[in-house]
Design an enzyme around this catalytic site. Structure first.
Site, mmCIF file in Angstrom:
data_model
loop_
_atom_site.group_PDB
_atom_site.id
_atom_site.type_symbol
_atom_site.label_atom_id
_atom_site.label_comp_id
_atom_site.label_asym_id
_atom_site.label_seq_id
_atom_site.Cartn_x
_atom_site.Cartn_y
_atom_site.Cartn_z
ATOM 1 N N GLU A 1 0.827 -1.202 0.000
ATOM 2 C CA GLU A 1 0.000 0.000 0.000
ATOM 3 C C GLU A 1 0.863 1.253 0.000
ATOM 4 O OE1 GLU A 1 -3.128 0.006 2.868
ATOM 5 O OE2 GLU A 1 -3.781 -2.021 2.382
ATOM 6 N N GLU A 2 1.916 1.245 0.798
ATOM 7 C CA GLU A 2 2.794 2.418 0.864
ATOM 8 C C GLU A 2 3.337 2.772 -0.511
ATOM 9 O OE1 GLU A 2 7.148 3.667 2.760
ATOM 10 O OE2 GLU A 2 6.016 2.006 3.642
#
Length: 425
Positions: free
Chosen positions: A277-278
């Site tokens: 996600e980052e």
């Protein structure tokens, strides 16, 4: 001569047109993102709501925050959280019923903030410090740490990097030793975004001394007001000036064992999941400023007179901007494919790593190439292209360096030879 200064004093604003409106007008040749197959009218409405907050409450203050080296995180997060934009992707965890595509839409619009520091700090809150907590944390931990973060009542940070362990997560040294019902934490963390203002940290530390690294670490919710936590210093950085970045020490810090997110010893795995996600969010945050720099540079080159004509009259300049625009659209397509698959429950480690690698390299190339056409003005702090030149450099370093992304991609391609022990004798 056309000059858009960082402070917003330039041709467009002198005529009463906001920079955001002017940017959208200049970008009318692009296909609106809300027309893409990935997004709906709900996404478009969300984008417009975020845009209004940014135009009224954030962008007018960015220059001051950059100058001061800090922005009021609790104030900004409070406004975004109240509007529901700090938890758009926590689907199924008692926070939101929206899928991950909404997180991408939110991040793209957050990217319209006219600096890199504030979007990065927001990304830490939404997609670095909280995904594992939302997915694996107990209801008690969610009540205490996740929901306040989603509402914008508190500021979160992620504690992974150390002085001797950045992209090499397996090498972290910070320990969390079990003592009765507590964990006793000792060590340090480095490059901690939001570290000077955070209320709690999602900390990765070694809890299992007798296991290999990938089974020896746990993610821990650590209140920053705990005794023994010391913000040792704020780091003076080349870019991301308004985002506070701290070095933090831990000296016999005690937290309950129940503050461990999920299962003990699974923190390394959880952190690898969070990285997906980052890395996608990092790319989403960069798309808007990339387009903005292309548009600003094209307008500057249209007005800038050299050798009896506009700088934009040179085919070399036209072709370079066209090439950069093509690269941005290719990056967007890669990101959207990864986001669609991730929303459907697929592991996108390979695609997210590819997007992060491509995004970091393109951000560096695009900011350097556009700055070149601004000439001497590009070497000053009076134009926004120089700000993004500094801010964008981090994208190939933070969240996993380019070389780490290449290593992940190579491994997932199955082209890394196995390491055989040399024959003895």
């Amino acid at each position: 001569m056309y000059l858009r200064r960082v402070s917003g004093v330039g041709l467009g604003l002198a005529r009463g047109v906001t920079a955001s409106h002017q940017c959208r007008a200049a970008s009318s040749h692009r296909v609106p993102v809300e027309h893409e197959h990935l997004f709906t009218e709900e996404h478009a409405a969300m984008r417009e709501s975020i845009r209004r907050i940014i135009e009224s409450d954030i962008n007018p203050h960015v220059d001051e925050w950059e100058k001061n080296g800090r922005f009021p995180a609790k104030e900004v997060f409070g406004k975004l959280g109240k509007a529901g934009f700090l938890g758009a992707h926590k689907r199924g965890y008692g926070v939101s019923d929206l899928d991950y595509t909404y997180a991408i839409a939110v991040a793209e619009e957050i990217g319209s903030i006219r600096c890199g520091g504030v979007p990065m700090a927001i990304g830490v809150q939404t997609d670095m410090a909280t995904p594992a907590l939302a997915r694996h944390g107990s209801e008690k931990l969610r009540e205490e740490f996740l929901y306040p973060a989603v509402r914008g009542d508190v500021v979160a940070c992620i504690g992974v990097s150390e002085p001797g362990a950045g992209s090499d997560v397996a090498s972290i040294k910070t320990t969390a030793r079990v003592d009765g019902g507590d964990l006793v934490i000792n060590g340090s963390k480095m490059w901690i975004t939001n570290g000077g203002q955070a209320d709690w940290m999602c900390l990765l530390a070694r809890t299992e001394a007798d296991r290999p690294s990938h089974r020896a670490m746990s993610l821990i919710c650590l209140p920053m007001e705990s005794k023994g936590v010391k913000v040792n210093r704020l780091i003076d950085k080349m870019g991301m000036r308004c985002s506070d970045t701290a070095e933090i020490f831990f000296d016999d810090v005690r937290v309950p064992v129940s503050n461990v997110i999920g299962d003990r010893g699974e923190g390394f795995t959880y952190q690898m999941q969070q990285f997906q996600e980052e890395r996608m969010i990092a790319v989403a945050l960069a798309l808007n400023p990339m387009e903005f720099l292309i548009d600003e540079t094209a307008e500057y080159c249209r007005e800038r007179q050299v050798f009896g004509g506009p700088l934009l009259g040179n085919q070399t300049v036209q072709f370079k901007l066209a090439e950069l625009e093509t690269e941005v659209e290719a990056l967007r397509s890669l990101l959207y494919r990864a986001a669609a698959l991730y929303s459907s429950g697929h592991d996108v480690t390979k695609l997210a790593s590819m997007a992060k690698l491509k995004g970091g390299r393109l951000a560096h190339e695009l900011s350097s190439s556009t700055l070149q056409y601004w000439g001497g003005m590009g070497f000053t702090n009076e134009v926004i292209v120089s700000r993004f030149y500094r801010d964008f450099r981090l994208m190939s370093i933070g969240g996993g360096a380019d070389e780490v992304m290449l290593g992940i991609i190579s491994k997932l391609m199955g082209i890394v030879p196995s390491r055989k022990k040399p024959l003895s004798g």
